[in-house]
Scaffold this active site. Sequence first.
Site, PDB file in Angstrom:
ATOM      1  N   LYS A 292      10.051  -3.127  54.687  1.00 34.14           N
ATOM      2  CA  LYS A 292      10.404  -2.922  53.279  1.00 34.14           C
ATOM      3  C   LYS A 292       9.462  -3.685  52.337  1.00 34.14           C
ATOM      4  CE  LYS A 292      15.284  -2.283  54.556  1.00 34.14           C
ATOM      5  NZ  LYS A 292      16.616  -2.943  54.617  1.00 34.14           N
TER       6      LYS A 292
ATOM      7  N   SER B  47      13.450  -3.976  59.021  1.00 38.31           N
ATOM      8  CA  SER B  47      13.460  -4.171  57.563  1.00 38.31           C
ATOM      9  C   SER B  47      12.269  -4.951  57.031  1.00 38.31           C
ATOM     10  CB  SER B  47      14.744  -4.866  57.136  1.00 38.31           C
ATOM     11  OG  SER B  47      15.789  -3.945  57.158  1.00 38.31           O
TER      12      SER B  47
ATOM     13  N   TYR C 139      18.969 -11.051  53.080  1.00 36.82           N
ATOM     14  CA  TYR C 139      20.312 -10.547  52.733  1.00 36.82           C
ATOM     15  C   TYR C 139      21.196 -11.689  52.262  1.00 36.82           C
ATOM     16  CZ  TYR C 139      18.234  -6.871  55.538  1.00 36.82           C
ATOM     17  OH  TYR C 139      17.375  -5.941  56.042  1.00 36.82           O
TER      18      TYR C 139
ATOM     19  N   TYR D  91      12.502   6.657  55.440  1.00 36.86           N
ATOM     20  CA  TYR D  91      13.069   5.311  55.656  1.00 36.86           C
ATOM     21  C   TYR D  91      13.155   4.965  57.149  1.00 36.86           C
ATOM     22  CZ  TYR D  91      16.523   1.577  55.840  1.00 36.86           C
ATOM     23  OH  TYR D  91      17.168   0.402  56.128  1.00 36.86           O
TER      24      TYR D  91
ATOM     25  N   VAL E 106      16.114  -6.573  61.669  1.00 35.54           N
ATOM     26  CA  VAL E 106      17.165  -6.618  62.675  1.00 35.54           C
ATOM     27  C   VAL E 106      16.596  -6.570  64.107  1.00 35.54           C
ATOM     28  CG1 VAL E 106      17.737  -4.149  62.859  1.00 35.54           C
ATOM     29  CG2 VAL E 106      19.582  -5.839  62.753  1.00 35.54           C
TER      30      VAL E 106
END
Length: 312
Positions: free
Chosen positions: A67, A64, A243, A191, A261
């Site tokens: 991103k 991630s 998050y 993605y 992750v």
Amino acid sequence: MQTLQAVLDEIVAEMSAQADRGEVATYIPQLGKIDPGKFGIAVVLNDGSSAVAGDAEEPFSVQSISKVFTLALALGRVGDSLWNRVGREPSGTPFNSIVQLEREEGIPRNPFINAGAIVVSDILLAGHQPREAIGEILSFVRTVADDDTIVIDADVANSERVTGYRNFALANYLKGFGNLHHAPEMTLGVYFHHCAIAMSCLQLANAGRFLASAGMVPSTGHTVVSSERARRVNALMLTCGHYDGSGEFAFRVGIPGKSGVGGGILAIVPGVASIAVWSPGLNARGNSMLGSIALEQLTRRMNWSIFSSRSA
Ligand code: GLU
């Protein structure tokens, strides 16, 4: 005052003595087999100097953290109209939560939860085949890192697809609300591939330099985003980069950061440094356990928290 190298060496020694290293992600075999004993850290200062320690030159799956780069690229492509499709508020929910998406009618809370990043991938896919969009993302990452050796791990990308039921659910849900313009499998192809970019801590810290230096890549002198955009991406990293652990990260570490992750974290000290840390074991919120502790130690010892009084 200790030198930066001495601080990093000390942190690596402290981290190697930690017994509780968290849990390595196991949802795909490529991540599940990584040695939880790995630990690396790299700091690249705005003056061009750098310091590394531990396994800082071993590539890992950035997941991630990618991103951050897709957001910067998509903002360059469509500007602020991106915010018609994605929000800018912390979610307070896990990375792959679907609950909020229903309540908020298909507009993901922010670009760093999976639903938001899938919409960003959809924006980057416009006018392209998935292969071209993936190539454009990789080329952007190589440009900002000033490093053409960075690659995508095709096995990781494939495993993400095979096991990506929740992400397919999110993409279908977004499509149901009209917030996905391409077929879910096409957008997810983009993605899954950007999540599968592999970088070492040093490569990742290099890739983050533009966020620490007002949008410019110091080694090439190229401005890749405006200073205002760099500042805003940093703001989103601080508020949404971990998050439902984002508040805790701001409280403890005090700088913008984005976790993955795979156990990596990219963290930015605006105007000062770009930092990457990697320790594969995750805490209960899915963020690198030792990576977060190491960054807390680093910002404390260097007085780098953006909330510190500079005169202190
Ligand atoms: N590829 C992962 C997923 O979509 C990324 C999650 C993360 O790094 O937090 O589930």
